[in-house]
Scaffold this active site. Structure first.
Site, PDB file in Angstrom:
ATOM      1  N   ASP A 107       4.782   1.957   6.437  1.00 60.24           N
ATOM      2  CA  ASP A 107       4.210   3.240   6.057  1.00 60.24           C
ATOM      3  C   ASP A 107       5.362   4.201   5.763  1.00 60.24           C
ATOM      4  O   ASP A 107       6.507   3.952   6.159  1.00 60.24           O
ATOM      5  CB  ASP A 107       3.330   3.746   7.196  1.00 60.24           C
ATOM      6  CG  ASP A 107       2.704   5.093   6.886  1.00 60.24           C
ATOM      7  OD1 ASP A 107       2.331   5.306   5.722  1.00 60.24           O
ATOM      8  OD2 ASP A 107       2.616   5.928   7.792  1.00 60.24           O
ATOM      9  N   LYS A 108       5.068   5.285   5.080  1.00 64.70           N
ATOM     10  CA  LYS A 108       6.119   6.269   4.782  1.00 64.70           C
ATOM     11  C   LYS A 108       6.075   7.460   5.736  1.00 64.70           C
ATOM     12  O   LYS A 108       7.027   7.716   6.469  1.00 64.70           O
ATOM     13  CB  LYS A 108       6.009   6.766   3.338  1.00 64.70           C
ATOM     14  CG  LYS A 108       7.138   7.725   2.949  1.00 64.70           C
ATOM     15  CD  LYS A 108       6.899   8.352   1.609  1.00 64.70           C
ATOM     16  CE  LYS A 108       5.840   9.433   1.683  1.00 64.70           C
ATOM     17  NZ  LYS A 108       6.269  10.620   2.456  1.00 64.70           N
ATOM     18  N   LYS A 113      -3.837  -1.480   2.404  1.00 60.94           N
ATOM     19  CA  LYS A 113      -2.589  -1.882   3.065  1.00 60.94           C
ATOM     20  C   LYS A 113      -2.747  -3.262   3.690  1.00 60.94           C
ATOM     21  O   LYS A 113      -1.876  -4.139   3.543  1.00 60.94           O
ATOM     22  CB  LYS A 113      -2.209  -0.853   4.137  1.00 60.94           C
ATOM     23  CG  LYS A 113      -1.812   0.511   3.605  1.00 60.94           C
ATOM     24  CD  LYS A 113      -1.381   1.427   4.747  1.00 60.94           C
ATOM     25  CE  LYS A 113      -0.936   2.791   4.232  1.00 60.94           C
ATOM     26  NZ  LYS A 113      -0.477   3.685   5.319  1.00 60.94           N
TER      27      LYS A 113
END
Length: 1354
Positions: A598-599, A1042
């Site tokens: 994830d960012k 995702k």
């Protein structure tokens, strides 16, 4: 019906009388018979001024008309009477039908309730049985896969684009389906895998009905569960059978149980009957003690929890009552800082506005306060201490802690209830004196208990390989037993007539006792062969090492301890240590090929700061200074403000630009769910005057909202109060009260949030903020392209792109006034949707669409989310280690690209392949063109279903070394020669065609394209393209997408995957990957609770994989091989002996020596070495990330090494057996003395073998290895000192002879000499990277900085 009939009759009883017009064809017959009047006769009638004679009409002329009218009236009366009779008869029939239907409905409801109870009981029984059979087993993932692939019955599976995702993993209701339902396609199965499944059998059609303050009526009708909880697995009665049942799900335990059972049969009794049971009983006992202690702690915790007390309304007064006795429907009162005993709907609080603050740390791990509200109708009832009454209809119990759908009927009103009106078990009441609520879910049906299941169990990849080798050892064992049995048959056939005289097989007893002359039990050649086969299995049983399972558990536990205690993975900012939440997959950390990250909050800090704003086409935020704290309010943290914008906001509210700025910051302050927390503090001025200052802090579930509200406060728009019905905003010292008429919270379908407010001047307005992808399409369209509004929008969009390219998180702000008609239409839809028990979310979106249109653009905000420390360096090291890092984020594409460049995920020399398709055809075309342009061929053509275990090329580094065979340190300089085979490092799943440049590719794809790709059989195209790229960046992806990306790699390759994230929207991805890592960040602890490992910062992933992952894989790999070796060499030694004793399965070793060999003599050194051994130091592993590739190439454990080890084992067993045999062939030593020599020789041999392979000697290692040999001697002395044993006193006779000690020395040297020579030759001419680096370490040829030798070290 009566009113309807009355209306019908009324129209028929009032006929209109028509005028007497001579030429009217519709006149009655009587009227037609009248004489025609002349015009001169009609005129006086109209004007009214003629003589009396001219206006007179004779009675004879009117008589026929009256008679006709009378007849018509009589006919009408008769028709009315007939219709009345028919109406009464119809009404009577309808009443009778309604009564019959009502009785039928009652009977149907009764039967339905009975069927529901029976079905639930059957379902619970089925679930309990299957759970015991499968869930507790070693392969319990099979059962979970069965559950997750079960389709829904009544709800169509949402697609990737329309699925409701609230930033947390959606729940899946699983129910029994009909046989005619179609099989789920692949994309649906991916969706099922990536979500948390709902409570298995809780999906019911009918709502749950609770009568407030009437628990007897509530529970008598529906039989809800009590509030007593139970988390333990066993009771005193069920502990022994259930624990044994669970333990014997390990096939190895069943194998040894069968061996022990065979040994109890007289014809097969090779060992003593008690001795043969000792290893299995020891393992079962130790495991049972551990399980029993854990379950005793659960029992103790349950008793403590169930016996806590709470205030419950009883006979009009609140009295103490134990938690376990609370029932659904009772009214409970909770005071501040107390924990909620059950799930309750709020009726009232100590706050006049019905607000309560709770902390959900025990439920979802989030420490920030959340707000819950009591409806004003019930809050007044609680404040006035009236009688508690009403009825609640709510959904059936489920696991979704973020949603609640219910209605309340109170004083004739129907009130909607939602997630903000319920407080859940385990939450703590904060900053609120007391709350009163009614229990809706209790005990095991509370959301906390339904979510208390463990994370899905994951198996180590190396353990699955170990099962493969165990199979080969089983085949080898079968062959040895077959050889012994065949030899037995041939020997008996050959010596059939000599069995009475030969020493090994006498059929008669030759003694002086009572048995002299009696026959042995001889079963014939066929049965003797069969018994010989079974006896051989008993003798060779330890070929399958039972001790290996316990040894691996202990080693993993020790490895986890050192990972937890590694202070270099301690995060001081969050005060969080590294956590090992799963002990089964430590070694998988050394074989990771793909990292899915994830960012926000993972690569970045998730601490938002307001940086830029675009208002009225102007960009603000280029030059800022620290904002002066207001005279009235003091923020918790200092915020920089733009002086030009600040000056604009302090002007009079005149002019369009000033009004836009006012509305912009008003939207930032109002359109959110943030809770202001105010407090008073004193501050001293320069004149030594003390002023009272109001300090304000904002609590919210989203850091973005907190940053926006704090920024609004810094510019003079301070949110100071929030209730269910209104908010108060301090605008430059003037407080404005705004009525909140409705709130549409953010969801991933709309991707925006809106609030409807009413100003003091009675103007209704909608304020909206959201992502640009969803906001720009709902803005007001301008008819004139060159208008000022169009220019402002164009400039704003340019600023939006600029902010994104700088890595800022952007939001578009808009608003519009609502007319009375629009507001009434929206309010009607909103209230209807809010009170709906089905499809509430969809109906609320439809209501929001009525007002979220034709909006006026106010501006754009830019929020900065800084990178965490060490992220660029960590990503660079991981890429050098041969690990592909994919970033999956919900941010827009420009923001993700900017962050990718900042963290060195993307480089300037990369070719960016961008896939932004608006349809299936677009996506197919873009993928095909990209593959054709870069010459990417499909690696799976012809057989796309097979998994292939490719070795990828090492990713590009500052010095490109793919063709140079050079080991690159982290700094990028070439220092050591890489001598491994590079041919296997250049392959990838989708390979580039030769002749093209080697410029690395970066694939950038958005969530909208993934909708079509993951649903429309384009996965193969995406897989080929993505695996050919060095970097993959997925933008605007939903949580389930995702998980779909992770499954794309996991299902098509044998590569190990790792997912890392910090929020609830990452849970699906974390659980899908082989290894899940959670970040202890700002978004709660849902990701941590679902992960296998947890840490405080992304940069720790570098040390976790490159150091601990490498060590763990190397240790466990060697541990498994060594255990196979040491058991096989012992078994082969017994095998050679049996071949020399007429295949009689007799043993020269005592029973206790055979048992203690694996349990005591050789177990401790393997555990110590498995925990402490290190082939390289952590500094070397971090300096040279490519050393991690040893795990990718499976250098520590593979089938090739296994067979080489078995060949070495075969040689060592021959030396071990024949050296003592030839040494003592002409002596008078007995067989038990030779057995004693073999016992000590094999223990010395395997320990010296282990010592040759130990890389790092410490004091504990010396104690374990050499102490194991000493303990073996001590045990043999004790056993040989017991007179009842056949080996009595043998060790004392042998130890005094020099031949004994020289024989042990000779065995050790001869057995290990080939191994020693092979290691020397291999490390001299074909060294591995690990061996080169280790040699450099030992020779101190790795200086701290910049060493570049003139020639390669090899």
């Amino acid at each position: 019906m009566e009113s309807l009939a009355a209306g019908t009759w009324g129209t028929q009883s009032l006929p209109q009388r028509k005028p007497l017009r001579p030429k009217n064809s519709n006149a009655s017959p009587a009227a037609a018979s009248l004489p025609k009047l002349k015009p001169t006769q009609i005129s006086p009638l109209i004007k009214g001024d003629a003589d009396k004679e001219n206006r007179r009409i004779h009675v004879a002329e009117i008589g026929p008309l009256e008679a006709s009218l009378a007849e018509e009236l009589e006919a009408i009366r008769r028709r009315r009477e007939r219709l009345r009779v028919e109406r009464e008869r119809t009404e009577r029939m309808l009443r009778e039908r309604d009564q019959v239907l009502e009785m039928a409905m009652r009977e149907w409801e009764r039967r339905r309730e009975e069927q529901k109870k029976v079905r639930l009981e059957l379902q619970r029984s089925f679930f309990n049985i299957v759970q015991v059979l499968l869930w507790s087993s070693k392969d319990k993932y099979i059962f979970r896969q069965f559950l997750l692939e079960c389709p829904q019955q009544e709800r169509q599976l949402a697609s990737w684009c329309t699925m409701e995702l609230q930033g947390y993993p959606s729940s899946l209701e699983i129910s029994v389906t009909s046989a005619g339902q179609e099989k789920l396609n692949k994309s649906q199965r991916v969706c099922h895998k990536s979500v948390q499944f709902e409570d298995l059998f809780s999906s019911e059609d009918s709502p749950r009905v609770i009568y407030i303050n009437d628990p007897r009526r509530t529970n008598e009708k529906y039989e809800f569960t009590g509030n007593e909880i139970r988390t333990s697995k066993y009771t005193l009665i069920t502990f022994l059978p259930k624990n044994l049942f669970i333990q014997f799900h390990r096939l190895a335990y069943l194998y040894f149980l069968a061996i022990a059972a065979l040994n109890q049969l007289p014809p097969l009794a090779v060992f003593g009957r008690t001795v043969s049971l000792f290893p299995l009983l020891f393992v079962l006992f130790v495991t049972a003690i551990k399980d029993g202690y854990e379950d005793w702690r659960r029992h103790r915790s349950d008793r403590k929890e169930n016996n806590r007390e709470a205030l419950v309304l009883q006979s009009g007064h609140f009295r103490r009552k134990k938690w376990k006795k609370i029932r659904v429907g009772e009214v409970v009162k909770i005071h501040g800082d107390e924990t909620l005993p059950c799930d309750m709907v709020l009726l009232g609080t100590s706050d006049p506005n019905g607000i309560a603050y709770i902390q959900t740390m025990n439920l979802d791990g989030e420490s920030n306060l959340k707000t819950r509200y009591a409806r004003q109708e019930t809050a007044l009832m609680v404040q006035e201490r009236g009688s508690y009454s009403g009825q609640i209809r709510c959904e059936q119990p489920n696991r979704n802690i973020y949603e609640f759908t219910a209605n309340m009927e109170f004083n004739g009103q129907k009130i909607s209830l939602g997630q903000s009106n319920i407080i859940l078990r385990g939450c703590q009441l904060k900053n609120t004196d007391w709350v009163v609520g009614v229990v809706v879910y209790a005990g095991q049906e509370t959301k906390a208990m339904l979510n208390s299941t463990v994370s899905p169990s994951k198996r180590s990849r190396l353990e699955s390989y170990m099962n493969r080798e165990t199979f080969w050892l089983s085949v080898f064992l079968f062959v040895m037993c077959a050889v012994v049995a065949t030899g037995m048959g041939l020997w008996l056939k050959r010596h059939m007539h000599q069995l009475d005289t030969l020493p090994y097989y006498r059929r008669k007893y030759f003694t002086n006792g009572q048995a002299n002359g009696k026959y042995y039990k001889y079963y014939g050649i066929a049965m003797e062969i069969f018994f010989s086969f079974l006896s051989s299995i008993i003798v060779f049983q330890i070929m399958i090492p039972i001790s290996l399972y316990i040894t691996m558990e202990l080693v993993r536990l020790g490895q986890s301890y050192f990972m937890i205690e590694d202070m270099q993975m301690y995060d001081s900012s969050s005060d969080s240590r590294f956590q090992c939440r799963s002990f089964n997959i430590n070694e998988d950390l050394g074989q990771i090929r793909y990292i899915f990250s994830d960012k926000t909050g993972t690569l970045t800090e998730n601490k938002m700061e307001f940086r830029r704003a675009s208002l009225y086409g102007k960009d603000y935020g280029n030059s800022t200074h620290a904002g002066a704290q207001g005279h009235w309010w003091k923020l918790k943290s200092e915020i920089n403000v733009d002086p030009e914008l600040e000056a604009l906001l302090h002007k009079d509210l005149v002019g369009e630009e000033r009004i836009v700025a006012h509305d912009f910051f008003l939207t930032l302050a109002a359109c959110n769910t943030v809770i202001p927390m105010t407090s008073r503090s004193s501050s001293a001025s320069s004149a030594n005057e003390v002023h009272e200052v109001e300090s304000i802090d904002y609590q919210g579930e989203s850091p973005d909202e907190q940053a926006l509200v704090s920024a609004a406060s810094a510019y003079g728009y301070t949110l100071v109060e929030r209730t269910t019905g209104h908010i108060v905003i301090d605008v430059n010292g003037e407080k404005i009260r705004l009525d909140v008429l409705g709130l549409h919270e953010f969801d991933s379908v709309r991707k925006r949030m809106s609030v409807v407010i009413r100003f003091p001047n009675n103007v209704a307005k909608v304020l909206v903020k959201g992502a640009d992808s969803s906001m720009l399409s709902i803005l007001k369209n301008n008819q004139h392209r060159d208008s000022l509004a169009d220019k402002i929008r164009s400039a704003t969009e340019n600023h939006l792109t600029s902010y994104s390219s700088q890595g800022l998180r952007t939001l578009v702000i808009a608003a519009r006034n609502l007319t009375d008609a629009e507001f009434e239409e929206w309010q009607e839809k909103y209230e209807e949707a809010s009170t709906s028990l089905t499809e509430r979310s969809a109906k609320l979106r439809q209501a929001a669409a009525l007002i979220e249109c034709n909006l006026s653009l106010l501006g754009v905000s830019g929020i900065e989310d800084k990178l965490q420390d060490g992220v660029p360096e960590a990503i660079e090291s991981l890429r050098q280690a041969g690990i592909k890092v994919w970033v999956l984020t919900g941010d827009k594409q420009e923001t993700a690209i900017s962050i990718g460049l900042s963290c060195r995920l993307l480089t300037q020399n990369m070719h960016q392949v961008i896939i932004n398709g608006a349809s299936e055809a677009d996506c197919r075309r873009l993928l095909t063109e990209a593959k054709a342009r870069y010459g990417i061929n499909s690696a799976n053509s012809g057989n796309g279903s097979l998994k292939k275990n490719f070795d990828y090329e090492f990713l590009d580094t500052p010095c490109d070394t793919r063709n140079s065979n050079v080991l690159i340190p982290e700094s990028g300089s070439r220092t050591l020669k890489f001598t491994g085979d590079s041919s296997d490092m250049s392959e990838s799943h989708g390979e580039k065609m030769s002749g093209l440049d080697d410029t690395p590719l970066a694939l950038i794809i958005d969530g909208n394209s993934l909708v079509y790709i993951l649903e429309k059989d384009l996965e193969t195209e995406l897989f080929d393209l993505a695996t050919s790229c060095s970097v993959v960046l997925c933008c605007r992806v939903a949580p389930l997408q995702k998980a779909g990306i992770v499954d794309l790699i996991k299902s098509r390759t044998n590569d190990m995957t790792l997912a890392i994230g910090d929020g609830a929207n990452d849970v699906s991805m974390i659980q899908m990957a082989d290894v899940g890592v959670g970040i202890c960040g700002q978004e709660g602890r849902q990701a941590v609770m679902a992960s296998d490992f947890a840490m405080g910062q992304f940069r720790f992933l570098k040390r976790l994989l490159l150091v601990h992952g490498h060590w763990n894989y190397q240790r466990i790999g060697y541990l498994v091989l060594y255990n196979f070796y040491k058991n096989a060499v012992f078994v082969l030694m017994l095998f050679w002996y049996i071949l020399c004793t007429a295949f009689s399965t007799t043993s020269a070793l005592t029973d206790w020596s055979s048992v203690f060999y694996s349990v005591i003599y050789t177990s401790v050194p393997t555990v110590v070495v498995g925990i402490l051994d290190k082939d390289l130091s952590h500094k070397t592993l971090l300096r040279y990330p490519k050393l991690y590739g040893a795990g990718h190439r499976q250098e520590s454990y593979n089938l090739h090494i296994f067979w080489i080890t078995m060949l070495d084992t075969l040689w060592q067993s021959l030396v071990l057996f024949y050296v003592p045999l030839f040494t003592y062939r002409n002596s008078s030593v007995d067989i038990w003395s030779i057995g004693s020599l073999w016992t000590i020789s094999v223990v010395v041999l395997v320990n010296v073998h282990l010592a040759m392979d130990i890389q790092r000697w410490v004091f504990i290692t010396h104690v374990a290895v050499w102490g194991s040999i000493i303990i073996t001697y001590m045990c043999m002395v004790v056993l040989d000192s017991i007179p009842i044993f056949p080996n009595y006193w043998t060790i004392y006779h042998l130890a005094i002879s020099r031949t004994y000690w020289l024989t042990i020395l000779l065995i050790t040297i001869l057995a290990l000499l080939p191994r020693f020579f092979c290691k020397v030759i291999q490390q001299t001419f074909w060294p591995s990277d690990i061996q080169i680096a280790r040699e450099a370490e030992i020779l101190r040829k790795l200086p701290n900085q910049g060493f570049k030798p003139d020639c390669d070290i090899s």
